[in-house]
Write a protein that holds these residues in place. Sequence first.
Motif, short mmCIF file in Angstrom:
data_model
loop_
_atom_site.label_atom_id
_atom_site.label_comp_id
_atom_site.label_asym_id
_atom_site.label_seq_id
_atom_site.Cartn_x
_atom_site.Cartn_y
_atom_site.Cartn_z
N ARG A 121 -20.70 12.35 6.90
CA ARG A 121 -21.12 13.72 6.58
C ARG A 121 -20.40 14.14 5.32
O ARG A 121 -19.16 14.07 5.25
N ILE A 122 -21.21 14.59 4.31
CA ILE A 122 -20.64 14.97 3.01
C ILE A 122 -21.20 16.33 2.61
O ILE A 122 -22.42 16.50 2.53
N PRO A 123 -20.36 17.31 2.31
CA PRO A 123 -20.85 18.60 1.83
C PRO A 123 -21.11 18.58 0.32
O PRO A 123 -20.53 19.34 -0.44
N GLY A 124 -22.00 17.68 -0.10
CA GLY A 124 -22.39 17.60 -1.51
C GLY A 124 -21.79 16.41 -2.23
O GLY A 124 -20.60 16.13 -2.12
N LEU A 125 -22.68 15.68 -2.94
CA LEU A 125 -22.25 14.54 -3.74
C LEU A 125 -22.79 14.72 -5.15
O LEU A 125 -24.01 14.71 -5.36
N GLU A 126 -21.90 14.88 -6.10
CA GLU A 126 -22.27 15.03 -7.51
C GLU A 126 -22.06 13.69 -8.20
O GLU A 126 -20.92 13.22 -8.36
N SER A 141 -26.27 8.73 6.24
CA SER A 141 -25.34 9.83 6.01
C SER A 141 -26.07 11.16 5.95
O SER A 141 -27.27 11.24 5.66
N THR A 142 -25.32 12.23 6.20
CA THR A 142 -25.83 13.59 6.06
C THR A 142 -25.16 14.21 4.85
O THR A 142 -23.92 14.33 4.81
N VAL A 143 -25.99 14.59 3.86
CA VAL A 143 -25.47 15.20 2.65
C VAL A 143 -26.01 16.62 2.59
O VAL A 143 -27.22 16.83 2.51
N GLU A 144 -25.11 17.58 2.66
CA GLU A 144 -25.52 18.98 2.74
C GLU A 144 -25.36 19.67 1.40
O GLU A 144 -24.84 19.09 0.44
N THR A 145 -25.77 20.90 1.33
CA THR A 145 -25.70 21.67 0.10
C THR A 145 -24.27 21.74 -0.40
O THR A 145 -23.37 22.18 0.33
N GLU A 154 -25.51 24.18 -9.65
CA GLU A 154 -26.82 24.38 -9.04
C GLU A 154 -26.76 24.10 -7.55
O GLU A 154 -25.91 23.36 -7.08
N ILE A 155 -27.69 24.72 -6.83
CA ILE A 155 -27.75 24.53 -5.38
C ILE A 155 -28.44 23.20 -5.11
O ILE A 155 -29.64 23.06 -5.29
N SER A 156 -27.67 22.20 -4.72
CA SER A 156 -28.25 20.90 -4.39
C SER A 156 -27.31 20.18 -3.45
O SER A 156 -26.16 20.56 -3.28
N ALA A 157 -27.84 19.12 -2.85
CA ALA A 157 -27.02 18.31 -1.95
C ALA A 157 -26.54 17.04 -2.66
O ALA A 157 -25.35 16.76 -2.73
N LEU A 158 -27.49 16.28 -3.19
CA LEU A 158 -27.18 15.03 -3.88
C LEU A 158 -27.70 15.12 -5.31
O LEU A 158 -28.88 15.29 -5.53
N SER A 159 -26.80 15.02 -6.26
CA SER A 159 -27.19 15.08 -7.67
C SER A 159 -27.02 13.71 -8.31
O SER A 159 -25.91 13.17 -8.34
#
Length: 518
Positions: A121-126, A141-145, A154-159
């Motif tokens: 579980r990852i709260p965002g991956l840039e 995996s779970t990638v959240e905002t 920007e509002i995104s989960a995986l960039s």
Amino acid sequence: MLSYDELTSLERELWNAFPEGRRVDLRVGSEAGDRVAGGGDWGPGRTVRAEVIAALLLGARGVEGAGAVASIGLVGARISGTLNLGGAQIGHPVWFEDCWFDEGVNLFGAETRTVAITGSRIPGLEAGSTRIEGRLDLLGSTVETMPVSAFHREISALSLTHAHVTGGVILNRAVLSAPEGWALSGGGLVADGGVFCSRMVVHGEVRLLGAQLSGGLFMREARLERPGPRGVALALDSAVASTLDLSRGFTANGTVRLRGTRVSDNVTFEGAVLNGPPDGTGPALLCTLMQAVDFDLTLARPPSGTVDLRGAQVSQLHDSEQSWPEVVELDGFVYGSIKVTEAGERREAVARPDSTAHRLAWIRRSPGYSPQPYEQLASWYRKAGHDDEARRVLLTKQRHRRSSLSLPARVWGHLLDTTVGYGYRPWLAGVWLLVLTLLGTAVFGANSPTRAEKGEGAPFQPLVYTLDLLIPIGGLGQRTNWYWTDASLQTLSYVLIAFGWILTTAVIAGVTRTLQKS
């Protein structure tokens, strides 16, 4: 710089395992205790600070003489703090399995080897502008905002914007969640080994504008459950790919947009479900200016929104009864052949009256009048050697066009349609000539004309006189020798002359067309 003395016992274990590439497994062996969803409750005995991991990857621990490939390998751990590796040059693979990240991961502009964060579980991956020599693996995996921060605005989960991954991007069974933004932001992504998203679940928009996917995009059984704010579930505008596989249960509750996408092989939606935006305001599938070799639209059921194929070009179109919604935009759509799926079998479409009627009804689903879809269909029939069906299509085109004309033009069109089928049914002219010949013979035979010059010329013959009026070329000697004092009969003569010019010309044109084909 962290010192060894500042590390916890768990962090020292990871520190010592790093040079040898050994994995540190912190799982307790019970399903409840190792469930990643509860990772936020894992205590100090399973917690590693993100700064310790960053220090190892940035060279704080020497690896000379280890006799192995140094790497981070961590299983069942809680990572506290932000793992910030932006702009770093990392020469070691990174492996996380069944881990809980308290905060996001920043790889912006980094150069690294394989990065694998699976079942976590990852709260965002840039990872924008990142170069990964290997693969990016987020299997399960779970990638959240990710929260708006200094490294992400920007509002995104995986960039993955402008990232370059030499291996594959693995998103199979992953969950990407950014309901108010971009679940996956990958504009300009270069993925040499392909992007694999089977059984992925997405809340938000998957955005891959201008991506170069030489290894293809595979989204079998993926579920794009909630689109972004604009109602778009998947945007691949101007992307270049070897193949797009959105099949076998792929479901999109929002617009799938392939505007200007170029695919060197096939685009397949076999067995997919395209629901369109939930509010019904946008298309289910938008493929304007798309280019592909095979385009398979054999869906599980008809789309709930429109399908827009304006300007698209494909070599082969595969469709079925389930492919088309009530509205289809076809202006400028070019295809080389059509294959249909019936009773579970795929075969080349054949030309027969019922199938041609089906194709014409398909074209009429396009709003307004446009000649190109009719001409394209007629061209395909001609190439397949079905000239009769091609003429039928072009005749229907003229009838459809007539509805868009002014009243006088519509009247004239009805006359052309009735008499000669707009030139596509020249045999109708022969029928009308026969009917008019019989009519003229009967009417003129029941009356007596006046000879133009007494005592000269052949006797009056109604049949020959009628033919003389209807045949505009040459003469049979009757029309010039006889005239009518009755105005109605004289008017009938003029009408027969006019129809003779129109109908005889149509017959000659039809015969000429037949001779040219032979």
